[in-house]
Design a protein around this motif. Sequence first.
Motif, PDB file in Angstrom:
ATOM      1  N   MET A   1       0.850  -1.202   0.000  1.00 60.94           N
ATOM      2  CA  MET A   1       0.000   0.000   0.000  1.00 60.94           C
ATOM      3  C   MET A   1       0.878   1.242   0.000  1.00 60.94           C
ATOM      4  O   MET A   1       1.831   1.343   0.780  1.00 60.94           O
ATOM      5  CB  MET A   1      -0.904   0.004   1.238  1.00 60.94           C
ATOM      6  CG  MET A   1      -1.833   1.187   1.326  1.00 60.94           C
ATOM      7  SD  MET A   1      -2.911   1.107   2.771  1.00 60.94           S
ATOM      8  CE  MET A   1      -3.898   2.580   2.508  1.00 60.94           C
ATOM      9  N   SER A   2       0.570   2.184  -0.875  1.00 57.58           N
ATOM     10  CA  SER A   2       1.340   3.435  -0.919  1.00 57.58           C
ATOM     11  C   SER A   2       0.606   4.526  -0.154  1.00 57.58           C
ATOM     12  O   SER A   2      -0.615   4.499  -0.012  1.00 57.58           O
ATOM     13  CB  SER A   2       1.561   3.874  -2.363  1.00 57.58           C
ATOM     14  OG  SER A   2       0.330   4.190  -2.981  1.00 57.58           O
ATOM     15  N   TYR A   3       1.378   5.477   0.342  1.00 53.75           N
ATOM     16  CA  TYR A   3       0.837   6.593   1.112  1.00 53.75           C
ATOM     17  C   TYR A   3       1.311   7.889   0.467  1.00 53.75           C
ATOM     18  O   TYR A   3       2.515   8.134   0.397  1.00 53.75           O
ATOM     19  CB  TYR A   3       1.310   6.520   2.564  1.00 53.75           C
ATOM     20  CG  TYR A   3       1.077   5.190   3.221  1.00 53.75           C
ATOM     21  CD1 TYR A   3      -0.156   4.879   3.785  1.00 53.75           C
ATOM     22  CD2 TYR A   3       2.096   4.235   3.272  1.00 53.75           C
ATOM     23  CE1 TYR A   3      -0.371   3.652   4.393  1.00 53.75           C
ATOM     24  CE2 TYR A   3       1.880   3.000   3.871  1.00 53.75           C
ATOM     25  CZ  TYR A   3       0.642   2.714   4.432  1.00 53.75           C
ATOM     26  OH  TYR A   3       0.431   1.494   5.023  1.00 53.75           O
ATOM     27  N   LYS A   4       0.379   8.707   0.007  1.00 52.03           N
ATOM     28  CA  LYS A   4       0.728   9.978  -0.621  1.00 52.03           C
ATOM     29  C   LYS A   4       0.260  11.121   0.279  1.00 52.03           C
ATOM     30  O   LYS A   4      -0.925  11.232   0.581  1.00 52.03           O
ATOM     31  CB  LYS A   4       0.083  10.084  -2.002  1.00 52.03           C
ATOM     32  CG  LYS A   4       0.554   9.019  -2.987  1.00 52.03           C
ATOM     33  CD  LYS A   4      -0.148   9.151  -4.326  1.00 52.03           C
ATOM     34  CE  LYS A   4       0.312   8.072  -5.303  1.00 52.03           C
ATOM     35  NZ  LYS A   4      -0.408   8.158  -6.601  1.00 52.03           N
ATOM     36  N   ILE A   5       1.211  11.946   0.680  1.00 49.27           N
ATOM     37  CA  ILE A   5       0.909  12.999   1.651  1.00 49.27           C
ATOM     38  C   ILE A   5       1.440  14.346   1.163  1.00 49.27           C
ATOM     39  O   ILE A   5       2.582  14.444   0.710  1.00 49.27           O
ATOM     40  CB  ILE A   5       1.528  12.671   3.021  1.00 49.27           C
ATOM     41  CG1 ILE A   5       0.959  11.344   3.552  1.00 49.27           C
ATOM     42  CG2 ILE A   5       1.270  13.794   4.016  1.00 49.27           C
ATOM     43  CD1 ILE A   5       1.611  10.879   4.832  1.00 49.27           C
ATOM     44  N   VAL A  94      -5.512  17.162  -1.529  1.00 50.63           N
ATOM     45  CA  VAL A  94      -6.342  16.115  -0.930  1.00 50.63           C
ATOM     46  C   VAL A  94      -7.696  16.089  -1.633  1.00 50.63           C
ATOM     47  O   VAL A  94      -8.217  15.022  -1.976  1.00 50.63           O
ATOM     48  CB  VAL A  94      -6.536  16.354   0.584  1.00 50.63           C
ATOM     49  CG1 VAL A  94      -7.425  15.264   1.188  1.00 50.63           C
ATOM     50  CG2 VAL A  94      -5.195  16.396   1.306  1.00 50.63           C
ATOM     51  N   LYS A  95      -8.240  17.266  -1.860  1.00 52.41           N
ATOM     52  CA  LYS A  95      -9.536  17.376  -2.532  1.00 52.41           C
ATOM     53  C   LYS A  95      -9.502  16.761  -3.933  1.00 52.41           C
ATOM     54  O   LYS A  95     -10.439  16.042  -4.337  1.00 52.41           O
ATOM     55  CB  LYS A  95      -9.927  18.857  -2.619  1.00 52.41           C
ATOM     56  CG  LYS A  95     -11.167  19.160  -3.457  1.00 52.41           C
ATOM     57  CD  LYS A  95     -12.431  18.669  -2.792  1.00 52.41           C
ATOM     58  CE  LYS A  95     -13.652  19.118  -3.570  1.00 52.41           C
ATOM     59  NZ  LYS A  95     -14.915  18.610  -2.966  1.00 52.41           N
ATOM     60  N   SER A  96      -8.438  17.019  -4.679  1.00 51.52           N
ATOM     61  CA  SER A  96      -8.329  16.522  -6.057  1.00 51.52           C
ATOM     62  C   SER A  96      -8.007  15.030  -6.126  1.00 51.52           C
ATOM     63  O   SER A  96      -8.118  14.420  -7.187  1.00 51.52           O
ATOM     64  CB  SER A  96      -7.246  17.306  -6.807  1.00 51.52           C
ATOM     65  OG  SER A  96      -5.961  17.069  -6.246  1.00 51.52           O
ATOM     66  N   GLY A  97      -7.606  14.449  -5.006  1.00 53.69           N
ATOM     67  CA  GLY A  97      -7.256  13.033  -4.988  1.00 53.69           C
ATOM     68  C   GLY A  97      -5.817  12.759  -5.364  1.00 53.69           C
ATOM     69  O   GLY A  97      -5.403  11.603  -5.468  1.00 53.69           O
ATOM     70  N   ASP A  98      -5.014  13.803  -5.550  1.00 56.28           N
ATOM     71  CA  ASP A  98      -3.600  13.615  -5.880  1.00 56.28           C
ATOM     72  C   ASP A  98      -2.812  13.067  -4.684  1.00 56.28           C
ATOM     73  O   ASP A  98      -1.766  12.433  -4.876  1.00 56.28           O
ATOM     74  CB  ASP A  98      -2.991  14.941  -6.343  1.00 56.28           C
ATOM     75  CG  ASP A  98      -3.545  15.388  -7.687  1.00 56.28           C
ATOM     76  OD1 ASP A  98      -3.535  14.568  -8.623  1.00 56.28           O
ATOM     77  OD2 ASP A  98      -4.000  16.541  -7.799  1.00 56.28           O
ATOM     78  N   VAL A  99      -3.284  13.369  -3.478  1.00 61.24           N
ATOM     79  CA  VAL A  99      -2.670  12.816  -2.271  1.00 61.24           C
ATOM     80  C   VAL A  99      -3.771  12.271  -1.370  1.00 61.24           C
ATOM     81  O   VAL A  99      -4.952  12.566  -1.556  1.00 61.24           O
ATOM     82  CB  VAL A  99      -1.829  13.871  -1.502  1.00 61.24           C
ATOM     83  CG1 VAL A  99      -0.716  14.425  -2.373  1.00 61.24           C
ATOM     84  CG2 VAL A  99      -2.707  14.995  -0.968  1.00 61.24           C
ATOM     85  N   ASP A 100      -3.361  11.489  -0.374  1.00 63.83           N
ATOM     86  CA  ASP A 100      -4.321  10.858   0.537  1.00 63.83           C
ATOM     87  C   ASP A 100      -4.529  11.657   1.818  1.00 63.83           C
ATOM     88  O   ASP A 100      -5.520  11.441   2.525  1.00 63.83           O
ATOM     89  CB  ASP A 100      -3.830   9.458   0.919  1.00 63.83           C
ATOM     90  CG  ASP A 100      -3.555   8.595  -0.296  1.00 63.83           C
ATOM     91  OD1 ASP A 100      -4.468   8.448  -1.125  1.00 63.83           O
ATOM     92  OD2 ASP A 100      -2.426   8.080  -0.422  1.00 63.83           O
ATOM     93  N   ALA A 101      -3.596  12.544   2.138  1.00 61.23           N
ATOM     94  CA  ALA A 101      -3.684  13.285   3.389  1.00 61.23           C
ATOM     95  C   ALA A 101      -2.796  14.515   3.326  1.00 61.23           C
ATOM     96  O   ALA A 101      -1.900  14.614   2.478  1.00 61.23           O
ATOM     97  CB  ALA A 101      -3.270  12.405   4.568  1.00 61.23           C
ATOM     98  N   ILE A 302      -8.284  13.495   4.992  1.00 56.22           N
ATOM     99  CA  ILE A 302      -7.443  13.443   6.187  1.00 56.22           C
ATOM    100  C   ILE A 302      -6.550  14.682   6.252  1.00 56.22           C
ATOM    101  O   ILE A 302      -5.780  14.958   5.327  1.00 56.22           O
ATOM    102  CB  ILE A 302      -6.572  12.172   6.172  1.00 56.22           C
ATOM    103  CG1 ILE A 302      -7.464  10.925   6.193  1.00 56.22           C
ATOM    104  CG2 ILE A 302      -5.608  12.163   7.357  1.00 56.22           C
ATOM    105  CD1 ILE A 302      -6.717   9.641   5.893  1.00 56.22           C
ATOM    106  N   VAL A 303      -6.675  15.416   7.349  1.00 59.07           N
ATOM    107  CA  VAL A 303      -5.818  16.573   7.618  1.00 59.07           C
ATOM    108  C   VAL A 303      -5.275  16.435   9.028  1.00 59.07           C
ATOM    109  O   VAL A 303      -6.038  16.247   9.977  1.00 59.07           O
ATOM    110  CB  VAL A 303      -6.588  17.901   7.474  1.00 59.07           C
ATOM    111  CG1 VAL A 303      -5.666  19.080   7.807  1.00 59.07           C
ATOM    112  CG2 VAL A 303      -7.162  18.055   6.073  1.00 59.07           C
TER     113      VAL A 303
END
Length: 344
Positions: A1-5, A94-101, A302-303
């Motif tokens: 699983m990848s995590y983009k922040i 986060v809104k655009s879905g480019d990152v997860d948090a 997630i913020v």
Amino acid sequence: MSYKISIDAMGGDHGLKTTVPACLSALKKFPDLHICLVGIAKDIEQFLTAHKTPYDTTRLSVVNAHEIVEMDESPALALRNKKDSSMRVAINLVKSGDVDACVSAGNTGALMATSKFVLKTLNEIDRPAIVYAIPSLDRKTKKMNPVYMLDLGANVNCSSEQLFQFGIMGSVLAANLKGTERPRVALLNIGEEEMKGLDSIKQAAKMLQNCDHINYIGYVEGNDIFSAKADVIVCDGFAGNIALKTMEGTAKLIADMLKDSFNNSIFSKIAMLISAPVLTGLKRKLDTNQYNGASLLGLRGIVIKSHGGASAEAFETAIYEAIKEIKYNIPQKTQAQIERIMQS
């Protein structure tokens, strides 16, 4: 699983001096982590060059933003006038879905206002809440058992319905992050008796008690916060913020008093040397660096809010908090729990 922040690289009291080293350290420890450093690109790139720490360029990118939200800036003005701030751009990702948090050490009021405006709240949730893991000691097991406390300052006045919502959100968070099937949920009050407290607290107690999906255990007082009686403690932001600041002040007072006492005489200095291993262990258990990172719970994303004066080590802990919430899909699970309760 990848995590983009996404990281608000310019936020906080120390900006790049804290955020960049924390990100580089986190990237070393988590091979599946991808970070977007958001801020004034030329400053970030110059700092990365000067830092001379090798990193994987495929997992660290820089996203340009032209403005910075100051720590003392009005949240309303920041929301209205700084649409290209590092904070706003990081939340937009986060809104655009480019990152997860998103993780930020910036202005709390501006972060909450911007996050709510951009991401919106979950269905049936009126307001987001700030939740933080408070260190507490389980006297039976003699082990540290953090309690999740909310709200810690986002909402000064709360209705019974909003306190009930906080109970749901806190329960989902604790169930996943603590691995507890039915976390114990309590309301912070001025006494444990049913007749005590504000009407909003009494009504919230009835709502939580009548909800089969929540393991409500009743009222707790301020002196119960550190006793691990509950896994989640619910309160309004006024009481919660005062409690949090009182804890911080008390911890500093005790630390200063111990330091002064050990420096009183040659005998006290000898006593300090003898007790050094105990004091080191205590310091490790109460190290604020390992508890940094408050979640803005109730949003459709997630913020994580880091303490404004956090060190690089503490900011790294806030990044770990974001990773955990991504891993357990906290917003999605919270929404699912709310829907189950609404249907029952």
